[in-house]
Design a protein around this motif. Structure first.
Motif, PDB file in Angstrom:
ATOM      1  N   SER A   1     -15.292  27.716 -33.500  1.00 37.83           N
ATOM      2  CA  SER A   1     -15.132  28.830 -32.868  1.00 37.83           C
ATOM      3  C   SER A   1     -15.696  28.423 -31.230  1.00 37.83           C
ATOM      4  O   SER A   1     -15.353  29.116 -30.654  1.00 37.83           O
ATOM      5  CB  SER A   1     -14.685  29.269 -34.103  1.00 37.83           C
ATOM      6  OG  SER A   1     -16.345  29.831 -34.314  1.00 37.83           O
ATOM      7  N   GLU A   2     -17.049  28.040 -31.919  1.00 33.90           N
ATOM      8  CA  GLU A   2     -18.115  28.280 -30.588  1.00 33.90           C
ATOM      9  C   GLU A   2     -19.294  27.652 -30.944  1.00 33.90           C
ATOM     10  O   GLU A   2     -19.596  26.978 -32.005  1.00 33.90           O
ATOM     11  CB  GLU A   2     -18.858  29.990 -30.119  1.00 33.90           C
ATOM     12  CG  GLU A   2     -19.234  31.002 -32.084  1.00 33.90           C
ATOM     13  CD  GLU A   2     -19.648  32.389 -31.671  1.00 33.90           C
ATOM     14  OE1 GLU A   2     -20.063  32.114 -29.527  1.00 33.90           O
ATOM     15  OE2 GLU A   2     -20.531  32.720 -32.604  1.00 33.90           O
TER      16      GLU A   2
ATOM     17  N   SER B   1     -24.139  32.780 -25.993  1.00 37.54           N
ATOM     18  CA  SER B   1     -23.346  31.786 -26.181  1.00 37.54           C
ATOM     19  C   SER B   1     -22.373  31.040 -24.569  1.00 37.54           C
ATOM     20  O   SER B   1     -21.783  32.606 -24.408  1.00 37.54           O
ATOM     21  CB  SER B   1     -22.081  32.663 -27.375  1.00 37.54           C
ATOM     22  OG  SER B   1     -21.319  32.093 -27.711  1.00 37.54           O
TER      23      SER B   1
ATOM     24  N   ALA C   1     -19.176  30.937 -25.634  1.00 45.76           N
ATOM     25  CA  ALA C   1     -17.896  31.556 -25.255  1.00 45.76           C
ATOM     26  C   ALA C   1     -17.576  32.752 -24.819  1.00 45.76           C
ATOM     27  O   ALA C   1     -17.155  33.336 -24.521  1.00 45.76           O
ATOM     28  CB  ALA C   1     -17.723  31.195 -26.832  1.00 45.76           C
ATOM     29  N   GLU C   2     -19.154  33.374 -24.730  1.00 51.50           N
ATOM     30  CA  GLU C   2     -19.006  34.798 -24.549  1.00 51.50           C
ATOM     31  C   GLU C   2     -19.560  34.691 -22.919  1.00 51.50           C
ATOM     32  O   GLU C   2     -18.963  35.901 -21.593  1.00 51.50           O
ATOM     33  CB  GLU C   2     -20.024  35.764 -24.925  1.00 51.50           C
ATOM     34  CG  GLU C   2     -20.081  36.217 -26.648  1.00 51.50           C
ATOM     35  CD  GLU C   2     -21.031  36.575 -27.285  1.00 51.50           C
ATOM     36  OE1 GLU C   2     -22.419  36.851 -26.431  1.00 51.50           O
ATOM     37  OE2 GLU C   2     -20.612  36.818 -28.553  1.00 51.50           O
TER      38      GLU C   2
ATOM     39  N   PRO D   1     -15.663  32.622 -21.224  1.00 52.75           N
ATOM     40  CA  PRO D   1     -14.550  32.108 -22.561  1.00 52.75           C
ATOM     41  C   PRO D   1     -13.843  31.385 -22.531  1.00 52.75           C
ATOM     42  O   PRO D   1     -12.933  30.707 -23.324  1.00 52.75           O
ATOM     43  CB  PRO D   1     -14.119  33.707 -22.489  1.00 52.75           C
ATOM     44  CG  PRO D   1     -15.213  34.253 -21.357  1.00 52.75           C
ATOM     45  CD  PRO D   1     -15.434  33.702 -21.077  1.00 52.75           C
TER      46      PRO D   1
ATOM     47  N   TRP E   1     -13.729  28.035 -21.497  1.00 53.22           N
ATOM     48  CA  TRP E   1     -14.208  26.842 -22.694  1.00 53.22           C
ATOM     49  C   TRP E   1     -13.191  26.693 -24.069  1.00 53.22           C
ATOM     50  O   TRP E   1     -13.629  25.712 -24.526  1.00 53.22           O
ATOM     51  CB  TRP E   1     -15.336  26.841 -23.036  1.00 53.22           C
ATOM     52  CG  TRP E   1     -16.147  26.517 -20.996  1.00 53.22           C
ATOM     53  CD1 TRP E   1     -16.095  26.920 -20.135  1.00 53.22           C
ATOM     54  CD2 TRP E   1     -15.905  24.779 -20.784  1.00 53.22           C
ATOM     55  NE1 TRP E   1     -17.101  25.528 -19.197  1.00 53.22           N
ATOM     56  CE2 TRP E   1     -15.969  24.849 -19.509  1.00 53.22           C
ATOM     57  CE3 TRP E   1     -15.530  23.648 -21.144  1.00 53.22           C
ATOM     58  CZ2 TRP E   1     -16.315  23.540 -18.849  1.00 53.22           C
ATOM     59  CZ3 TRP E   1     -15.568  22.377 -20.161  1.00 53.22           C
ATOM     60  CH2 TRP E   1     -15.454  22.559 -19.643  1.00 53.22           C
ATOM     61  N   LYS E   2     -13.591  27.940 -24.315  1.00 52.02           N
ATOM     62  CA  LYS E   2     -13.014  27.978 -25.895  1.00 52.02           C
ATOM     63  C   LYS E   2     -11.419  27.761 -26.233  1.00 52.02           C
ATOM     64  O   LYS E   2     -10.822  26.684 -26.789  1.00 52.02           O
ATOM     65  CB  LYS E   2     -12.784  29.528 -25.804  1.00 52.02           C
ATOM     66  CG  LYS E   2     -13.699  30.322 -26.569  1.00 52.02           C
ATOM     67  CD  LYS E   2     -13.551  31.723 -26.783  1.00 52.02           C
ATOM     68  CE  LYS E   2     -12.634  31.578 -27.393  1.00 52.02           C
ATOM     69  NZ  LYS E   2     -13.107  33.459 -28.295  1.00 52.02           N
ATOM     70  N   ASP E   3     -10.895  27.567 -24.561  1.00 50.56           N
ATOM     71  CA  ASP E   3      -9.496  26.394 -24.695  1.00 50.56           C
ATOM     72  C   ASP E   3      -9.420  25.096 -24.635  1.00 50.56           C
ATOM     73  O   ASP E   3      -8.742  24.469 -25.324  1.00 50.56           O
ATOM     74  CB  ASP E   3      -8.799  27.032 -23.370  1.00 50.56           C
ATOM     75  CG  ASP E   3      -8.343  28.077 -23.355  1.00 50.56           C
ATOM     76  OD1 ASP E   3      -8.315  28.654 -24.626  1.00 50.56           O
ATOM     77  OD2 ASP E   3      -8.233  28.998 -22.540  1.00 50.56           O
TER      78      ASP E   3
ATOM     79  N   TRP F   1     -13.819  21.361 -29.594  1.00 50.91           N
ATOM     80  CA  TRP F   1     -14.500  21.995 -29.410  1.00 50.91           C
ATOM     81  C   TRP F   1     -15.692  20.589 -29.191  1.00 50.91           C
ATOM     82  O   TRP F   1     -16.926  20.763 -28.940  1.00 50.91           O
ATOM     83  CB  TRP F   1     -15.034  22.654 -30.904  1.00 50.91           C
ATOM     84  CG  TRP F   1     -15.357  21.792 -31.980  1.00 50.91           C
ATOM     85  CD1 TRP F   1     -13.921  21.105 -32.532  1.00 50.91           C
ATOM     86  CD2 TRP F   1     -16.213  21.012 -32.965  1.00 50.91           C
ATOM     87  NE1 TRP F   1     -14.517  20.141 -33.207  1.00 50.91           N
ATOM     88  CE2 TRP F   1     -15.761  20.374 -33.327  1.00 50.91           C
ATOM     89  CE3 TRP F   1     -17.820  21.571 -32.638  1.00 50.91           C
ATOM     90  CZ2 TRP F   1     -16.616  19.205 -34.359  1.00 50.91           C
ATOM     91  CZ3 TRP F   1     -18.342  19.889 -33.387  1.00 50.91           C
ATOM     92  CH2 TRP F   1     -17.837  19.583 -35.323  1.00 50.91           C
TER      93      TRP F   1
ATOM     94  N   ARG G   1     -16.898  20.943 -25.806  1.00 52.19           N
ATOM     95  CA  ARG G   1     -17.650  21.655 -24.984  1.00 52.19           C
ATOM     96  C   ARG G   1     -19.238  21.710 -25.189  1.00 52.19           C
ATOM     97  O   ARG G   1     -19.861  22.919 -25.806  1.00 52.19           O
ATOM     98  CB  ARG G   1     -17.187  22.988 -25.042  1.00 52.19           C
ATOM     99  CG  ARG G   1     -16.803  23.527 -26.315  1.00 52.19           C
ATOM    100  CD  ARG G   1     -16.795  24.790 -26.566  1.00 52.19           C
ATOM    101  NE  ARG G   1     -16.457  25.450 -27.980  1.00 52.19           N
ATOM    102  CZ  ARG G   1     -15.272  25.467 -28.312  1.00 52.19           C
ATOM    103  NH1 ARG G   1     -14.094  25.092 -27.813  1.00 52.19           N
ATOM    104  NH2 ARG G   1     -15.511  25.752 -29.829  1.00 52.19           N
TER     105      ARG G   1
END
Length: 485
Positions: free
Chosen positions: A170-171, A190, A192-193, A196, A198-200, A203, A206
């Protein structure tokens, strides 16, 4: 997370094998120059089963190595005769083994041993163990083992603060612990924060691979997302400063093959570190030939001016050694791995490509000073300064797929020179038996900058990061046209 009970196993001693080299000083070189009658060779060698990452203790006389199932301590006070002083062959926590230990970190009298390095449901315990190494020959556990619940590929210890890479589907956060009086998580940062989008991507594309900390700045090698600089003056609240990258989120999303995105250039920020001044940053890229668009091959090392931490500027690049087969599965493995910068010199490891020493006092024009390799026995994981101005150490790992390399720690002189008749990386008999031959073009076997014989020049150091991104975009559009055709 709950803490668990550590069960200790036995320590062991061993003797080292050594060779020697003579050196003399010169005024115009940042290191000594090898005597013209002597080949550049290791000073000494000691076998270390399962060796991976190596770090040097504060006094420069002790080296700590991750050894897959434990850790080892090597005495290098006599670099011509290094010796295995202690070995923790197996670490058990509540009867469960701590496995796949590929990293250790030391600061002062504290050693941290984390694991496992990769995601697997087969490893019951995920976390780290702290040791008191005030007596390097008799490390003692400090506190109880700390269970994180996630695998730990790498970490960094600065005083009582431990920075840990924490990767999950997830992150991929950086997690910060205080390990001074008990163990307590105190902060996180994070990707991801911050970005965001890069969450696509997968994993692993990234992946937060490594962290390095110097003078309140953390350097996060975040694979295709690039390298992030964080202000950690308050380690409980890391804050973004700047970012360098070889590729973009948009470019990464365009790659249809996740394996190619993970293994191939551009991208693959694997290890990042600065020199003792904090002004020069090196970013190494671990990559292999994938059969995709250019650039396609092993990863090199880029140099950045980070004297202004909010505005990094690309200075120059170092190419990897060329090899007969540069693929991941069956190739020779000559991509950049871990390194150290000190006093205008870069000490670098290139797996079976050997160890290379570069003068980077002018980072716009790196210059090779010395190199050594033995691809049939040594696959170098890292290179670290032991005694500044005198010696450095490099660990060889047996973990390279389908390779005959041994686990060992080598000591080298800080001297400029050339290995006599170095084994070729371009001959088919150097590669693993099932590897496909096919001599690559455009790079030398030593990974130097281009020359008059047609070897590819290092990337133009005048290019800004923005210009580099535009170049990546041009390669992307060219690749798309080929796919459509």
């Amino acid at each position: 997370m709950r803490r668990r009970t550590l069960l200790r196993r036995s320590g062991a001693l061993a003797l080292g094998l050594s060779t020697s080299v003579l050196a003399s000083s010169t005024a115009d070189s940042p290191v000594a120059t090898a005597d013209s009658d002597e080949s550049y060779e290791p000073l000494g060698r000691v076998a270390v089963d399962g060796a991976a990452e190596a770090v040097v203790g504060d006094a420069g006389e002790t080296v700590y190595l991750a050894t897959t199932t434990g850790f080892a301590v090597v005495d290098v006070s006599d670099p011509a005769d290094p010796s295995l002083r202690f070995e923790e062959a197996s670490i058990e926590v509540d009867g469960d083994p701590l496995l796949e230990i590929l990293d250790v970190k030391v600061d002062g009298d504290r050693l941290v041993v984390p694991g496992p390095a990769n995601e697997s449901s087969n490893y019951p315990f995920h976390g780290f163990v702290c040791y008191d190494v005030s007596d390097p020959g008799d490390p003692e556990p400090v506190d109880e083992p700390y269970e994180t619940g996630f695998h730990i590929h790498n970490c960094y210890l600065e005083g009582e603060i431990l920075y840990v890479v924490a990767n999950g589907r997830s992150e991929n956060p950086l997690v910060v612990y205080n390990v001074g009086d008990g163990i307590e998580e105190i902060g996180r940062w994070s990707l991801a924060e911050r970005d965001p989008g890069w969450k696509d991507v997968d994993w692993r594309t990234r992946y937060l691979h490594d962290v390095y900390v110097h003078d309140d700045v953390a350097y996060l090698a975040h694979w295709n997302a690039g390298t992030y600089l964080l202000d950690v003056s308050d380690p409980g609240t890391p804050a973004s400063l700047s970012h360098v990258a070889e590729t973009t989120l948009e470019r990464t999303l365009e790659i249809e093959d996740d394996t190619e995105a993970r293994l191939g250039l551009p991208g693959n920020d694997h290890y990042a570190a600065v020199d003792e001044t904090g002004d020069l940053l090196a970013v190494g890229r671990e990559a292999w030939a994938t059969g995709g668009a250019e650039p396609d091959g092993p990863g090199g090392i880029d140099l950045y001016d980070v004297s202004e931490s909010t505005a990094p500027e690309l200075q120059g690049s170092i190419e990897p050694p060329a090899a007969v087969d540069e693929s991941y599965e069956a190739g020779l493995w000559t991509t950049a791995h871990n390194f150290e910068l000190w006093d205008g010199v870069l000490y670098s490891s290139w797996y079976r490509g050997g160890v290379n020493v570069y003068d980077v006092s002018d980072p716009t024009s790196p210059r090779a000073l010395a190199w050594w390799r033995d691809p049939k026995t040594a696959g170098f994981w890292t290179a670290r300064v032991a005694e500044p101005g005198e010696t450095f150490v490099a660990s060889s790992t047996p973990a390279i797929p389908n390779a005959p390399t041994d686990g060992a720690l080598y000591t080298f002189p800080l001297a400029a020179g050339e290995q006599t008749e170095p084994p070729s990386l371009l001959e088919p008999d150097t590669a693993v038996p099932e590897g496909e031959s096919g001599t690559p073009t455009g790079r030398s076997e030593t990974g130097n900058a281009g020359d008059a014989d047609g070897n590819r020049k290092a990337r133009d150091p005048s290019l800004s990061v923005t210009a580099r991104r535009r170049a990546v975009g041009r390669r992307s559009r060219s690749r798309d046209r080929r796919r459509r055709s």
